[in-house]
Design an enzyme around this catalytic site. Structure first.
Site, PDB file in Angstrom:
ATOM      1  N   CYS A 115      -2.578 -24.957   6.348  1.00  0.00           N
ATOM      2  CA  CYS A 115      -2.422 -23.561   5.917  1.00  0.00           C
ATOM      3  C   CYS A 115      -0.982 -23.214   5.545  1.00  0.00           C
ATOM      4  CB  CYS A 115      -2.914 -22.613   7.005  1.00  0.00           C
ATOM      5  SG  CYS A 115      -4.658 -22.840   7.349  1.00  0.00           S
ATOM      6  N   HIS A 252       0.151 -15.457   5.435  1.00  0.00           N
ATOM      7  CA  HIS A 252      -1.044 -16.302   5.398  1.00  0.00           C
ATOM      8  C   HIS A 252      -2.205 -15.481   5.948  1.00  0.00           C
ATOM      9  CE1 HIS A 252      -3.918 -19.390   5.913  1.00  0.00           C
ATOM     10  NE2 HIS A 252      -3.791 -19.481   7.235  1.00  0.00           N
ATOM     11  N   ASN A 282     -10.015 -17.151   5.088  1.00  0.00           N
ATOM     12  CA  ASN A 282      -8.835 -18.015   5.201  1.00  0.00           C
ATOM     13  C   ASN A 282      -8.997 -19.162   4.195  1.00  0.00           C
ATOM     14  OD1 ASN A 282      -6.896 -19.881   5.904  1.00  0.00           O
ATOM     15  ND2 ASN A 282      -7.293 -19.788   8.102  1.00  0.00           N
TER      16      ASN A 282
HETATM   17  O1  UT7 Z   1      -5.214 -20.803   9.367  1.00  0.00           O
HETATM   18  C1  UT7 Z   1      -4.818 -21.521  10.475  1.00  0.00           C
HETATM   19  C2  UT7 Z   1      -4.607 -20.621  11.583  1.00  0.00           C
HETATM   20  N1  UT7 Z   1      -5.864 -20.180  12.143  1.00  0.00           N
HETATM   21  C3  UT7 Z   1      -5.880 -19.089  12.816  1.00  0.00           C
HETATM   22  O2  UT7 Z   1      -4.852 -18.447  12.869  1.00  0.00           O
HETATM   23  C4  UT7 Z   1      -7.113 -18.702  13.577  1.00  0.00           C
HETATM   24  C5  UT7 Z   1      -6.680 -18.113  14.873  1.00  0.00           C
HETATM   25  N2  UT7 Z   1      -7.769 -17.691  15.742  1.00  0.00           N
HETATM   26  C6  UT7 Z   1      -8.555 -16.638  15.458  1.00  0.00           C
HETATM   27  O3  UT7 Z   1      -8.454 -16.046  14.405  1.00  0.00           O
HETATM   28  C7  UT7 Z   1      -9.527 -16.176  16.529  1.00  0.00           C
HETATM   29  O4  UT7 Z   1      -9.239 -16.834  17.729  1.00  0.00           O
HETATM   30  C8  UT7 Z   1     -11.017 -16.412  16.149  1.00  0.00           C
HETATM   31  C9  UT7 Z   1     -11.426 -15.462  15.049  1.00  0.00           C
HETATM   32  C10 UT7 Z   1     -11.222 -17.854  15.722  1.00  0.00           C
HETATM   33  C11 UT7 Z   1     -11.905 -16.126  17.364  1.00  0.00           C
HETATM   34  O5  UT7 Z   1     -11.689 -14.807  17.849  1.00  0.00           O
HETATM   35  P1  UT7 Z   1     -11.464 -14.545  19.413  1.00  0.00           P
HETATM   36  O6  UT7 Z   1     -11.334 -13.110  19.587  1.00  0.00           O
HETATM   37  O7  UT7 Z   1     -10.295 -15.419  19.834  1.00  0.00           O
HETATM   38  O8  UT7 Z   1     -12.820 -15.031  20.028  1.00  0.00           O
HETATM   39  P2  UT7 Z   1     -13.101 -16.203  21.083  1.00  0.00           P
HETATM   40  O9  UT7 Z   1     -12.868 -17.543  20.460  1.00  0.00           O
HETATM   41  O10 UT7 Z   1     -12.378 -15.886  22.339  1.00  0.00           O
HETATM   42  O11 UT7 Z   1     -14.657 -16.033  21.300  1.00  0.00           O
HETATM   43  C12 UT7 Z   1     -15.190 -14.852  21.902  1.00  0.00           C
HETATM   44  C13 UT7 Z   1     -16.704 -14.983  21.958  1.00  0.00           C
HETATM   45  C14 UT7 Z   1     -17.186 -16.309  22.519  1.00  0.00           C
HETATM   46  O12 UT7 Z   1     -18.317 -16.059  23.321  1.00  0.00           O
HETATM   47  P3  UT7 Z   1     -18.187 -16.049  24.919  1.00  0.00           P
HETATM   48  O13 UT7 Z   1     -17.709 -17.422  25.284  1.00  0.00           O
HETATM   49  O14 UT7 Z   1     -17.187 -14.970  25.240  1.00  0.00           O
HETATM   50  O15 UT7 Z   1     -19.557 -15.751  25.363  1.00  0.00           O
HETATM   51  C15 UT7 Z   1     -17.610 -17.080  21.305  1.00  0.00           C
HETATM   52  O16 UT7 Z   1     -18.618 -18.016  21.572  1.00  0.00           O
HETATM   53  O17 UT7 Z   1     -17.251 -14.894  20.630  1.00  0.00           O
HETATM   54  C16 UT7 Z   1     -18.149 -15.985  20.411  1.00  0.00           C
HETATM   55  N3  UT7 Z   1     -18.123 -16.327  18.996  1.00  0.00           N
HETATM   56  C17 UT7 Z   1     -18.938 -15.749  18.080  1.00  0.00           C
HETATM   57  N4  UT7 Z   1     -19.869 -14.801  18.182  1.00  0.00           N
HETATM   58  C18 UT7 Z   1     -20.488 -14.426  17.047  1.00  0.00           C
HETATM   59  C19 UT7 Z   1     -17.326 -17.223  18.379  1.00  0.00           C
HETATM   60  N5  UT7 Z   1     -17.594 -17.258  17.059  1.00  0.00           N
HETATM   61  C20 UT7 Z   1     -18.591 -16.353  16.848  1.00  0.00           C
HETATM   62  C21 UT7 Z   1     -19.282 -15.919  15.708  1.00  0.00           C
HETATM   63  N6  UT7 Z   1     -20.213 -14.948  15.848  1.00  0.00           N
HETATM   64  N7  UT7 Z   1     -19.012 -16.402  14.467  1.00  0.00           N
END
Ligand code: UT7
Length: 325
Positions: A115, A252, A282
């Site tokens: 990225c 980004h 992204n």
């Molecule tokens: O470009 C390179 C750089 N990349 C980034 O900068 C990405 C950085 N990370 C992020 O943008 C975020 O961490 C994400 C968008 C990937 C995830 O958001 P989050 O608020 O950190 O969520 P999380 O990973 O803590 O997940 C929260 C919950 C989980 O469920 P439990 O374990 O709390 O029951 C996940 O399983 O959300 C669940 N989850 C989803 N639910 C519905 C994860 N993906 C999804 C989904 N739909 N697509």
């Protein structure tokens, strides 16, 4: 003191025709439009058609940038293409673009910094220009990132999209002050200790397959806000400029919450932040030039504006470029 600056002569971008909404994805994996919008700010993304390759997207963006710059393609003496999704394992996708543009001189090569690729490529181009080894460089960020996605993994497949953006840089004389047009400073970083936080589980030398994206999202998020803020402060310190001097922040586009968090940390009002993640998702190395071109086309970024670019991605890699348009 007279110095050589790398001035942006023109920019362009291209998005594949097919738009995929969050509701479309909810038919493929267990997710909802509400979750994706709330956690990422993404509403839709563009996905390349079957047979539409990274070089095809790159070439369309390149042609638009060359037209915008008002130059003859033959004047280009270097092509640097940032991508993680090359057409082939080799040769570099940049040479395909070079051939399609009818260029048989100069050098063309790819840059792999995921990225952060476009920020890396711009910084490399600036170095070539300032040391006199090239005069007119086409810098492209292009990705068909959808090809790396595991469409059964809801934690990654909803985040990414395909696209391309490009700029033409040209050597120009400057006064050596921050009033000069062109790149004023650039800063690149990487820290391989974190390579397993965001990676693809395949490759020519390991599995012999392309593999799929794997990410510890929360960890990447945490590092992103800190690393991005640090590299922005670095750019400001190197030039003696202040956050209040920045006209446009073109980050980004990984997650709206990261953009908001970073802007707040460095004290930039939301109206100065160019946000395209909602429509593009992204797009990895394409995200910064796509956002840049969007803000130039809609009249926000104008000649003389101070523009701050940054990116952070797999590796980890991160960096910033501060330039006057
Ligand atoms: O470009 C390179 C750089 N990349 C980034 O900068 C990405 C950085 N990370 C992020 O943008 C975020 O961490 C994400 C968008 C990937 C995830 O958001 P989050 O608020 O950190 O969520 P999380 O990973 O803590 O997940 C929260 C919950 C989980 O469920 P439990 O374990 O709390 O029951 C996940 O399983 O959300 C669940 N989850 C989803 N639910 C519905 C994860 N993906 C999804 C989904 N739909 N697509």
């Amino acid at each position: 003191m007279s110095v050589i600056r790398s001035v942006v002569m023109g920019c362009g971008s291209y998005l594949p025709e097919r738009r995929v909404s969050n509701d479309d994805l909810a038919k493929v994996v267990e997710t909802t439009d509400e979750w994706i919008v709330e956690r990422t700010g993404i509403h839709e993304r563009h996905i390349a058609a079957e047979g539409e390759l990274t070089s095809h997207l790159a070439l369309k963006a390149a042609r638009a940038a060359i037209a915008d710059a008002g130059i003859d393609a033959q004047e280009i003496d270097m092509i640097i293409l940032a991508t993680t999704t090359a057409d082939n394992t080799f040769p570099a996708t940049a040479v395909t673009v070079q051939a399609e543009l009818g260029l048989h001189h100069g050098a063309a090569f790819d840059v792999q910094a995921v990225c952060s690729g476009f920020v890396y490529a711009l910084s490399i181009a600036d170095t070539f220009i300032r040391c006199g080894q090239a005069k007119t460089i086409l810098v492209i960020g292009a990705e068909t990132f959808s090809r790396l996605l595991d469409w059964t993994d809801r934690t990654t497949c909803v985040l990414f999209g395909d696209g391309a953006g490009a700029v033409v840089l040209r050597a120009a004389e400057g006064e050596g002050t921050t009033a000069d047009r062109g790149i004023l400073t650039s800063h690149l970083h990487s820290d391989g200790r974190y390579k397993e936080k965001l990676y693809v589980d395949g490759g020519p030398s390991s599995t012999g397959t392309v593999g799929h994206v794997r990410m510890e999202g929360r960890e990447v998020f945490r590092h992103a806000v800190i690393n991005i803020s640090d590299t922005i402060n670095e750019a400001l310190a190197a030039t003696g400029l202040k956050a209040a001097d920045i006209d446009w922040f073109v980050p980004h586009q990984a997650n709206k919450r990261i953009l908001d968090g970073t802007a707040k940390r460095i004290g930039l009002p939301p109206e100065k932040v160019v946000v395209t993640v909602g429509q593009h998702g992204n797009t990895s190395a394409a995200s910064v030039p796509l956002a840049l071109d969007t803000a130039v086309r809609d009249g926000r970024i104008k000649r003389g504006d101070l523009v701050l670019l940054e990116a952070m991605g797999g590796g980890f890699t991160w960096g910033s470029v501060l330039l006057r348009w």
